[in-house]
Write a protein that holds these residues in place. Structure first.
Motif, PDB file in Angstrom:
ATOM      1  N   LEU A  62       0.829  -1.206   0.000  1.00 18.34           N
ATOM      2  CA  LEU A  62       0.000   0.000   0.000  1.00 18.34           C
ATOM      3  C   LEU A  62       0.861   1.253   0.000  1.00 18.34           C
ATOM      4  N   PHE A  63       1.911   1.230   0.797  1.00 16.66           N
ATOM      5  CA  PHE A  63       2.812   2.381   0.848  1.00 16.66           C
ATOM      6  C   PHE A  63       3.516   2.568  -0.491  1.00 16.66           C
ATOM      7  N   ALA A  64       3.963   1.456  -1.083  1.00 12.95           N
ATOM      8  CA  ALA A  64       4.651   1.546  -2.372  1.00 12.95           C
ATOM      9  C   ALA A  64       3.716   2.022  -3.475  1.00 12.95           C
ATOM     10  N   SER A  65       2.471   1.558  -3.468  1.00 18.47           N
ATOM     11  CA  SER A  65       1.524   1.984  -4.506  1.00 18.47           C
ATOM     12  C   SER A  65       1.172   3.456  -4.369  1.00 18.47           C
ATOM     13  N   ALA A  66       1.203   3.978  -3.130  1.00 18.99           N
ATOM     14  CA  ALA A  66       0.931   5.405  -2.942  1.00 18.99           C
ATOM     15  C   ALA A  66       2.075   6.261  -3.485  1.00 18.99           C
ATOM     16  N   LEU A  67       3.299   5.752  -3.381  1.00 19.48           N
ATOM     17  CA  LEU A  67       4.450   6.506  -3.878  1.00 19.48           C
ATOM     18  C   LEU A  67       4.688   6.298  -5.366  1.00 19.48           C
ATOM     19  N   LEU A  68       4.428   5.083  -5.848  1.00 17.16           N
ATOM     20  CA  LEU A  68       4.707   4.743  -7.244  1.00 17.16           C
ATOM     21  C   LEU A  68       3.468   4.128  -7.863  1.00 17.16           C
TER      22      LEU A  68
END
Length: 403
Positions: A62-68
């Motif tokens: 979830l954190f990665a999808s928010a950034l990338l």
């Protein structure tokens, strides 16, 4: 016809799934620990460690999808649209009705996608939280009638390694709730042997329940609450796109002054007959009083960085259409750069107009002409979706309406 307010509510099946799936997750969590020995609590239990590890992995994603954000996901709506089109055309509707249903379904799916995604996220986060609650409640309920034999066993790990793993695993719960720790000697004494472990299980039940609360239940409830807030926000502020042809025509009919469609051909020669047809296209897009202003052709491969737009005679243009030939193959470095430059200069006021007249004339004598035209249309539709520009297909030698 149902109102927008009624249509933005989820279908009955989706509403039922929104309640049934979390309840099933709660039951599944309660039954997770019953797969193993009911009188034994393994500190290295794979179901418990799997629940913790899975949720940590989801937080990372979830954190990665928010950034990338994944750009490839933009292709999913077009793929879904093609599947929907195939299904609807097999329902044996009249051709005009089938075309209208396909277009309405694609427009509605695009508009409702953020709301549906928020509902799905809410259900998934709530299900994960209830699953964790089910696991924790199962530990406590079974502890009322069963004496846990607590311990651990491993072929490859010794007591020191297990102590290091458990110290890291329980660190969030022990720090937040100020729970007592454990020493390497205590862990060594808990190794399962001939006696089957130690009966002092309450302490470890509290530790595992606290860990589930800190890592799974509380974060997932917060994420579910955020998704629920987004659902309510999107329902109150449903994103109707006033740039769609229907709304543009409606606003054009109400406007006291004629609206203007600025047409910029790209590597496309517009003769007198096509020029007259573009006037009809302007009326179909912007209302009966609309007028088209045809600008000089942009040459193939021209500098896309030059975003200086030609000005229409008279009033400013309401909408700008990039006119291309269906016979051409879309190229990112040419057509794509041209569209992106227009989008940057005129955000929300650009459409891609694709004329199929020349391509249809070229394929007229071929038996597979209809199939090849549809394949080329899908190619341009995907290209427009990729660059986030609405696509309108026309035949300027046959009809001023959408092909």
């Amino acid at each position: 016809m149902p109102s927008v307010g009624a249509m933005r509510r989820p279908p009955r099946l989706m509403r039922l799934a929104g309640w049934i799936v979390p309840m099933v997750a709660l039951l599944a969590g309660a039954l997770t620990e019953r797969i193993a020995n009911p009188h034994r609590m393994d500190l290295l239990s794979l179901p418990l460690l799997g629940v913790i590890g899975w949720n940590v992995l989801m937080y990372v994603l979830l954190f990665a999808s928010a950034l990338l954000p994944l750009r490839g996901l933009r292709r999913l709506p077009s793929a879904a649209s093609r599947l929907s089109e195939i299904w609807m055309r097999r329902q044996r509707h009249p051709p005009a009705m089938a075309t209208a249903l396909v277009r309405f379904s694609a427009d509605w799916r695009r508009l409702a996608a953020p709301l549906d995604l928020a509902r799905i996220r809410r259900a998934l986060h709530l299900s994960a939280a209830l699953f964790g609650m089910g696991v924790a409640s199962s530990l406590y309920v079974r502890g009322l009638i069963v004496e846990y034999r607590v311990g651990w066993e491993s072929t490859f790990l010794d007591a020191g390694q297990v102590h290091a793993i458990l110290r890291v695993l329980f660190a969030p719960a022990a720090w937040l709730l100020q729970l007592p720790g454990f020493s390497p000697d205590e862990i060594a004494a808990l190794r399962f042997g001939t006696d089957g472990g130690t009966p002092a299980g309450a302490r470890w039940v509290h530790l595992y329940a606290a860990l589930l609360g800190v890592v799974v239940i509380i974060p997932r409830l917060l994420l579910a609450a955020a998704a629920h807030w987004r659902v309510r926000h999107l329902r109150r502020n449903f994103p109707l796109d006033l740039g769609l042809p229907y709304y543009r025509k409606l606003l054009g009919a109400l406007s006291p002054t004629p609206l203007r469609l600025r047409v910029i051909p790209y590597s496309f020669a517009v003769d007198a007959r096509r020029s007259d047809a573009l006037q009809a296209v302007a009326r179909s897009l912007l209302g009966e009083t609309a007028q088209a202003s045809i600008m000089p052709t942009r040459e193939y491969g021209s500098d896309a960085d030059d975003t200086t737009l030609p000005t229409s005679p008279g009033e400013a243009a309401t909408l700008t259409a990039a006119l291309v030939n269906l016979a051409a193959t879309p190229e990112a470095e040419n057509h794509g750069a041209f569209l992106d430059s227009l989008k940057q200069a005129l955000p929300g006021k650009v459409v891609l107009l694709v004329d199929q007249s020349a391509y249809a004339a070229r394929l007229a004598a071929q038996p597979d002409a209809a199939r090849r035209i549809q394949e080329r249309k899908r190619l341009w539709q995907d290209f427009g979706d990729l660059h986030q520009v609405p696509v309108t297909f026309v035949d300027l030698l046959l009809s001023p309406t959408d092909a």
